[in-house]
Design an enzyme around this catalytic site. Sequence first.
Site, mmCIF file in Angstrom:
data_model
loop_
_atom_site.group_PDB
_atom_site.id
_atom_site.type_symbol
_atom_site.label_atom_id
_atom_site.label_comp_id
_atom_site.label_asym_id
_atom_site.label_seq_id
_atom_site.Cartn_x
_atom_site.Cartn_y
_atom_site.Cartn_z
ATOM 1 N N ASP A 194 0.821 -1.068 -0.069
ATOM 2 C CA ASP A 194 0.039 -0.084 0.092
ATOM 3 C C ASP A 194 0.900 1.120 0.062
ATOM 4 O O ASP A 194 1.892 1.213 0.723
ATOM 5 C CB ASP A 194 -1.029 -0.002 1.269
ATOM 6 C CG ASP A 194 -2.128 0.719 1.133
ATOM 7 O OD1 ASP A 194 -2.923 0.469 -0.047
ATOM 8 O OD2 ASP A 194 -2.634 1.605 1.983
ATOM 9 N N GLY A 228 -0.600 8.824 -11.379
ATOM 10 C CA GLY A 228 -0.813 9.446 -9.863
ATOM 11 C C GLY A 228 -0.209 10.709 -9.845
ATOM 12 O O GLY A 228 -0.360 11.613 -10.695
ATOM 13 N N LYS A 276 12.816 6.025 -12.730
ATOM 14 C CA LYS A 276 11.999 6.275 -11.428
ATOM 15 C C LYS A 276 12.284 4.991 -10.573
ATOM 16 O O LYS A 276 12.068 4.960 -9.570
ATOM 17 C CB LYS A 276 10.768 6.308 -11.928
ATOM 18 C CG LYS A 276 9.635 6.409 -10.880
ATOM 19 C CD LYS A 276 8.155 6.605 -11.142
ATOM 20 C CE LYS A 276 7.198 6.270 -9.956
ATOM 21 N NZ LYS A 276 5.907 6.158 -10.097
ATOM 22 N N ARG A 311 8.464 2.297 -4.013
ATOM 23 C CA ARG A 311 7.892 0.943 -4.335
ATOM 24 C C ARG A 311 9.119 0.154 -4.336
ATOM 25 O O ARG A 311 9.206 -0.928 -3.747
ATOM 26 C CB ARG A 311 7.023 1.088 -5.316
ATOM 27 C CG ARG A 311 6.142 -0.283 -5.493
ATOM 28 C CD ARG A 311 4.902 -0.303 -6.439
ATOM 29 N NE ARG A 311 4.337 0.832 -6.023
ATOM 30 C CZ ARG A 311 4.141 1.892 -6.867
ATOM 31 N NH1 ARG A 311 4.901 2.385 -7.487
ATOM 32 N NH2 ARG A 311 2.953 2.834 -6.144
#
Length: 195
Positions: free
Chosen positions: A72, A154, A176, A182
């Site tokens: 999450d 996002g 990235k 992440r």
Amino acid sequence: MPESIPLVFASMNPGKRAEIAALLPGPFRLATPEEFAWTGELPETGRTLEDNALQKARFLYERSGLGSFADDSGLEVDALGGAPGVDSAHYAGPQRNASDNIRLLLGQLKGNSTRTARFKTVIAWVDASGSARTFEGVVEGRILEVPRGHHGFGYDPVFVPADSERSFAEMSSEEKNAMSHRARAFKAFWAFLHP
Ligand code: IMP
């Protein structure tokens, strides 16, 4: 050849599952919620990233009896007391629209010179005996005044990582992924699973 070890990834997002399947280390393979007769949304009613990740991983562990994990993520903006945080996906409403979310965020920060923020990912792992632990990945940065770039998703067009001049949306996915929250969380998780 030795058999691969199934791990359940508690995510209903096929794009994310493909990305994670390609990164799984060594002897593991990804099992999906559908293999355990789950096709709906996963429960995510917690008020922190950690609660939500644990809730999703436990949900699949209870259905499968297999080691299960979930992630999450969210954006924490200091001037907004850590918002949107766990509400990042639906900040501007249930339509979950990235442009609406960015517009709301930039409106709230208008005229505010405190722009520091971070993306955070929490991964929850529930092993085959039901014990849980979590792994975190963070990337510090700042929020732009005007969106820049067209890559990613996002909040990428308004987030510039520390030590960079470019937003995440101005970077290739490789660039990235080399520094993202992440990627950092999964790196810690893989190192634990397969040292
Ligand atoms: P999820 O938990 O990975 O689904 O992320 C929840 C929400 O946080 C997403 O819908 C985005 O709004 C935001 N978010 C998470 N990671 C990123 C990112 O790498 N770039 C931009 N937005 C992100």
